[in-house]
Motif scaffolding. Structure first.
Motif: not given
Length: 337
Positions: A124-130, A281-293
Motif C-alpha cells: 500500500i502506498g503510504f510513502q511517508r514511511r520511506f 507532497f510531490i516535492e516533499r516526499y520525492k525521495e520517499a516515492y522512489i524508495e517505496e517503489i
C-alpha cells in the motif's frame, strides 16, 4: 542476463505518472513498463510515448489480462482500488496500490482475502514511511534512544485545500488526509490505536462545510502500548506544506522538522529569515516515492514480504472511521476491529 520485472500501470493521473517516470528514470534496468490504462487514454498517448510505453488502453482489463505482466500499480481513483486489487489478484499479479484501499471495511477485507488466496504480494502506498528523516527517527526509537515512548505529536498541514469536487468524494479529511498521519503513528509507535477522540471545525473554506466535511482537526490517540498521541491537521497552511513530528520518551525526545526549499538563512538587523517549506507532497516526499517503489520491486524479485502490507492499509481506515464517529458523537471512540 536476468529477465526484467514487467509491470502495468492503472491510472495515469499525477501519482500514476510520477511512479511511471520514476520507474523509467531509476529502475529501467530491473523493470519494464509494458502497458498503461487510463480512462482518458487518448490524452496520455504523447506522455506515454515519451517514457517508451506504446501500449495504452482505456480499459484496465487490458493490463490485467496480459500474461506477460508480473505486477500492477493501481493509481486510479479510490472508488476503484478494492475491486482492481481483487481482479489483479485473480489474474496472479503482484500489486502496489495507492491509499486508501477503500472506505468500506468489508470491501477491504474481501480484497485482502483475495490477495491471500492468490498468494501474490500487496504493498500500500503510504510513502511517508520511506522518508529518510522519518526512517532515521524510527531507527533511533528502535535503538532505545528515547527510552520508553510516552508522547507522539504529528503536525500535518496542506498548503491549500483540494477542489470541492474532490472533497465530495474524498471520504472526508480523516480518510483522505489524516490517514497518512494514522499510518505514521502506527509505524513510529509500533502499536495499534485503541481509542480516538476528534474535534474539528470549518475554519478555512465554508464550502468545505457545505459538502459535509471539515478543514481543521485535532485527533488524540491512545495506543495499546500506553503511548498517547496527538495529530493536528489543516487544509491550508499559508507558509507551505507543514510536516513535523516529535516523539518524547523516558530518556529524551526526537523531532523532525520541515524540509525547506533551500537551507539558506539570512540574518540581518530586520530579523532572521529562511525559505518556506517545500510546496506539497510531490516535492516533499520525492525521495520517499522512489524508495517505496524500490521496496516493492525488491519484495517481488527477492520474494520478501512488502514493507507496507494489506493490514497496514486496513488499520488507518479503521482509525479514520473511529475519528469520524468521534466527531459526530462528540466522545472518545474505541477502534472497532
Amino acid at each position: 542476463m536476468k529477465s526484467k520485472l514487467k509491470v502495468g500501470i492503472i491510472g495515469a493521473g499525477r501519482i500514476g505518472k510520477m511512479h511511471a517516470e520514476n520507474i523509467k528514470r531509476y529502475f529501467s534496468e530491473e523493470v519494464e513498463i509494458i502497458s498503461i490504462a487510463d480512462i482518458f487514454a487518448d490524452k496520455i498517448l504523447d506522455w506515454a510515448n515519451s517514457i517508451g510505453v506504446s501500449r495504452v488502453y482505456k480499459d484496465h482489463r487490458a493490463v490485467l489480462e496480459n500474461k506477460e505482466i508480473d505486477a500492477v500499480l493501481i493509481c486510479s481513483s479510490t472508488d476503484t482500488h478494492s475491486q482492481f486489487i481483487i481482479e489483479a489478484a485473480q489474474e496472479g499479479k503482484h500489486i502496489f496500490c495507492e491509499k486508501p484501499i477503500d472506505f468500506n471495511v468489508e470491501k477491504i477485507k474481501q480484497a485482502l482475502s483475495e490477495v491471500e488466496k492468490a498468494g501474490v504480494k500487496l504493498q500500500i502506498g503510504f510513502q511517508r514511511r520511506f522518508d529518510p528523516h522519518f526512517r532515521k527517527m524510527k531507527q533511533m526509537i528502535l535503538e532505545g534512544k528515547i527510552g520508553e515512548m510516552h508522547i507522539l505529536k504529528i503536525t500535518s498541514r496542506d498548503p491549500e485545500p483540494p477542489p470541492i469536487d474532490y472533497i465530495k468524494v474524498s471520504g472526508g479529511i480523516f480518510l483522505d488526509m489524516t490517514i497518512h498521519d494514522f499510518d505514521m503513528a502506527r509505524y513510529l509507535t509500533g502499536s495499534e490505536v485503541e481509542e480516538v477522540f476528534a474535534v474539528a471545525n470549518v475554519l478555512v473554506d465554508p464550502k468545505i462545510g457545505e459538502v459535509g466535511d471539515v478543514d481543521t482537526a485535532i485527533v488524540t490517540l491512545k495506543f495499546k502500548n500506553g503511548v498517547l498521541g496527538v495529530i493536528d491537521n489543516s487544509r491550508k497552511s499559508v507558509y507551505g506544506y507543514d510536516q513535523r513530528i516529535e516523539v518524547f520518551g523516558s530518556k529524551g525526545s526526537l523531532s523532525v522538522g520541515n524540509e525547506l526549499n533551500t537551507n539558506v538563512v539570512y540574518s540581518g538587523d530586520g530579523g532572521i529569515l529562511s525559505d518556506k517549506p517545500k510546496y506539497f507532497f510531490i516535492e516533499r516526499y520525492k525521495e520517499a516515492y522512489i524508495e517505496e517503489i524500490k521496496a516493492f520491486i525488491d519484495a517481488i524479485i527477492n520474494d520478501k514480504e512488502t514493507p507496507v502490507t494489506g493490514i497496514d492499509g486496513l488499520e488507518p481506515v479503521l482509525i479514520g472511521l473511529a475519528a469520524k464517529k468521534s466527531l459526530e458523537e462528540k466522545r472518545a471512540v474505541k477502534v472497532e476491529r
